[in-house]
Design an enzyme around this catalytic site. Structure first.
Site, PDB file in Angstrom:
ATOM      1  N   TYR A  32       0.867  -1.015   0.247  1.00  0.00           N
ATOM      2  CA  TYR A  32      -0.657   0.123  -0.165  1.00  0.00           C
ATOM      3  C   TYR A  32       0.989   1.729  -0.019  1.00  0.00           C
ATOM      4  O   TYR A  32       2.479   1.083   0.493  1.00  0.00           O
ATOM      5  CB  TYR A  32      -1.071   0.274   1.147  1.00  0.00           C
ATOM      6  CG  TYR A  32      -0.465   0.303   2.580  1.00  0.00           C
ATOM      7  CD1 TYR A  32       0.300  -0.773   3.450  1.00  0.00           C
ATOM      8  CD2 TYR A  32      -0.542   1.096   3.044  1.00  0.00           C
ATOM      9  CE1 TYR A  32       1.049  -0.076   4.263  1.00  0.00           C
ATOM     10  CE2 TYR A  32       0.512   1.703   4.856  1.00  0.00           C
ATOM     11  CZ  TYR A  32       0.499   0.878   4.775  1.00  0.00           C
ATOM     12  OH  TYR A  32       1.674   1.615   6.116  1.00  0.00           O
ATOM     13  N   LYS A 146       6.609  -2.335   1.752  1.00  0.00           N
ATOM     14  CA  LYS A 146       5.445  -1.029   2.513  1.00  0.00           C
ATOM     15  C   LYS A 146       4.596  -2.423   2.537  1.00  0.00           C
ATOM     16  O   LYS A 146       3.436  -2.016   1.575  1.00  0.00           O
ATOM     17  CB  LYS A 146       4.529  -0.028   1.960  1.00  0.00           C
ATOM     18  CG  LYS A 146       3.906   1.287   2.957  1.00  0.00           C
ATOM     19  CD  LYS A 146       4.496   3.194   2.648  1.00  0.00           C
ATOM     20  CE  LYS A 146       3.105   3.652   3.289  1.00  0.00           C
ATOM     21  NZ  LYS A 146       3.679   3.857   4.684  1.00  0.00           N
ATOM     22  N   GLU A 178      12.626   2.668  13.675  1.00  0.00           N
ATOM     23  CA  GLU A 178      11.645   3.494  13.169  1.00  0.00           C
ATOM     24  C   GLU A 178      10.235   2.964  14.499  1.00  0.00           C
ATOM     25  O   GLU A 178      10.623   2.490  15.519  1.00  0.00           O
ATOM     26  CB  GLU A 178      11.142   3.326  11.649  1.00  0.00           C
ATOM     27  CG  GLU A 178      10.272   2.270  11.834  1.00  0.00           C
ATOM     28  CD  GLU A 178      10.737   1.834   9.787  1.00  0.00           C
ATOM     29  OE1 GLU A 178      10.573   2.734   8.889  1.00  0.00           O
ATOM     30  OE2 GLU A 178      10.933   0.708   9.522  1.00  0.00           O
ATOM     31  N   LEU A 202      11.537   1.774   6.884  1.00  0.00           N
ATOM     32  CA  LEU A 202      10.588   2.283   4.571  1.00  0.00           C
ATOM     33  C   LEU A 202      11.692   3.267   4.841  1.00  0.00           C
ATOM     34  O   LEU A 202      11.720   4.514   6.311  1.00  0.00           O
ATOM     35  CB  LEU A 202       9.244   2.149   5.604  1.00  0.00           C
ATOM     36  CG  LEU A 202       8.521   2.609   4.814  1.00  0.00           C
ATOM     37  CD1 LEU A 202       8.044   1.678   3.395  1.00  0.00           C
ATOM     38  CD2 LEU A 202       7.087   3.326   4.663  1.00  0.00           C
TER      39      LEU A 202
HETATM   40  N1  PLP Z   1       7.736   4.252   8.745  1.00  0.00           N
HETATM   41  C1  PLP Z   1       6.678   3.502   8.610  1.00  0.00           C
HETATM   42  C2  PLP Z   1       7.134   2.127   9.343  1.00  0.00           C
HETATM   43  C3  PLP Z   1       5.504   3.772   8.594  1.00  0.00           C
HETATM   44  O1  PLP Z   1       4.571   3.095   8.350  1.00  0.00           O
HETATM   45  C4  PLP Z   1       5.432   5.199   7.900  1.00  0.00           C
HETATM   46  C5  PLP Z   1       5.024   5.331   7.053  1.00  0.00           C
HETATM   47  O2  PLP Z   1       3.478   5.158   7.051  1.00  0.00           O
HETATM   48  C6  PLP Z   1       6.811   5.485   7.957  1.00  0.00           C
HETATM   49  C7  PLP Z   1       8.145   5.017   8.316  1.00  0.00           C
HETATM   50  C8  PLP Z   1       7.031   7.216   7.231  1.00  0.00           C
HETATM   51  O3  PLP Z   1       7.090   7.100   5.291  1.00  0.00           O
HETATM   52  P1  PLP Z   1       6.550   8.359   4.900  1.00  0.00           P
HETATM   53  O4  PLP Z   1       7.091   9.135   5.550  1.00  0.00           O
HETATM   54  O5  PLP Z   1       6.435   8.140   3.789  1.00  0.00           O
HETATM   55  O6  PLP Z   1       5.079   8.796   5.164  1.00  0.00           O
END
Ligand code: PLP
Length: 284
Positions: A32, A146, A178, A202
């Site tokens: 997603y 993701k 994270e 991610l």
């Molecule tokens: N890390 C995880 C596990 C996430 O689910 C998300 C966003 O949903 C992020 C980091 C941040 O990513 P982004 O800045 O692309 O929203």
């Protein structure tokens, strides 16, 4: 009206139906994206679509959507404005429950919108600082994908809520990775630190922009391992995500970070983001 997209059709949410044999439902066999749109314009849309490509390729789901067209139409049908668009692609409906899959399956594509606030437009005063806990990172080793298999993320966020705080930060082998749905930053003596990109985190689109803006505005940064002691003794801790922007964390495991208030480097970064977005909205 809440219009969603499902497999080629735009329809009211309560009319959208997916098979019980869809592999996304049975196995979490799907990926997603969550993409913010401000005043109807996708924020870093191409970066999100590239990450979607990466996720689809990594799990070998066909990538055949005309994503730009689907998302633009969906946003338009929901009145434009400030929306977060959720886009999910599952491996499809096999008509039975079986772990093994056939390459001929047609992916199920679903997208919907939720109103969001314009984080950058509302100003730094409107940002509510967070408190967080640190928990063990029990996820698999492909967090760069993701995937919708979010049980570990859901459980740690619930644990955080049970403990009266708003966020959970993951730690694996004594290194912070994270947050439950966000990337992690800390500031020490004016230098910005964040865990380096790897399959343990991610590759956040907001994280990337933070580093881009840090570079542009001569804030020193390093992508490095961060341990628990470094986290607790930081001057500032932040988390970042597409829908929340960059948010200060002022307490971790009951210990106050810095002076317990959003720090000066965060304030600067917020202003850089707000200016970046204003320019984007003006079409510059
Ligand atoms: N890390 C995880 C596990 C996430 O689910 C998300 C966003 O949903 C992020 C980091 C941040 O990513 P982004 O800045 O692309 O929203």
């Amino acid at each position: 009206m809440n219009i969603v997209y499902l497999n080629g059709e735009f329809l009211p949410a309560d009319e959208a139906k997916v098979s019980v044999f869809d592999r996304g439902f049975l196995f979490g066999d799907s990926v997603y994206e969550v993409i913010p749109f401000y005043q109807g314009v996708g924020f870093r849309l191409q970066a999100h679509l590239e990450r979607l490509n990466h996720s689809l390729r990594a799990v070998r789901i066909k990538n055949e959507g005309n994503w730009n067209e689907i998302l633009d139409t969906l946003v338009w049908k929901n009145g434009g404005g400030n929306l977060s668009v959720y886009l999910q692609v599952t491996r499809g409906n096999a008509g039975k429950r079986s772990h093994a899959y056939d390459d001929s399956l047609e992916p199920t594509v679903f997208a919907c919108c939720t109103p969001i606030k314009d984080v950058w437009g509302e100003g730094a005063e409107s940002v509510v600082p967070l408190k967080a806990i640190v928990t063990e990172d029990l996820r698999w080793h492909r967090c760069d994908i993701k995937s919708t298999c979010l049980l570990p993320n859901i459980l740690v966020l619930q644990q955080a809520k049970d403990e009266g705080v708003q966020e959970a930060l993951f730690s694996r082998n004594d290194k912070l990775t994270e947050g439950s749905a966000c990337n992690l930053f800390l500031v020490k003596r004016g230098v910005l630190y964040t865990p380096k990109r790897s399959s343990e985190i991610l590759g956040g689109i907001t994280r990337e922009l933070v580093l881009e803006l840090a570079d542009k505005h001569a804030i020193q940064f390093q992508e490095v391992d961060i341990d628990y002691e470094q986290l607790l003794s930081a001057d500032e801790v932040w988390v970042s995500s597409s829908t929340r922007g960059v948010v200060p964390v002022v307490e971790v495991d009951g210990q106050v970070i810095g002076d317990g208030h959003p720090g000066p480097i965060w304030q600067k970064m917020f202003e850089f983001f707000a200016a970046f977005q204003r320019k984007l909205m003006r079409g510059e």
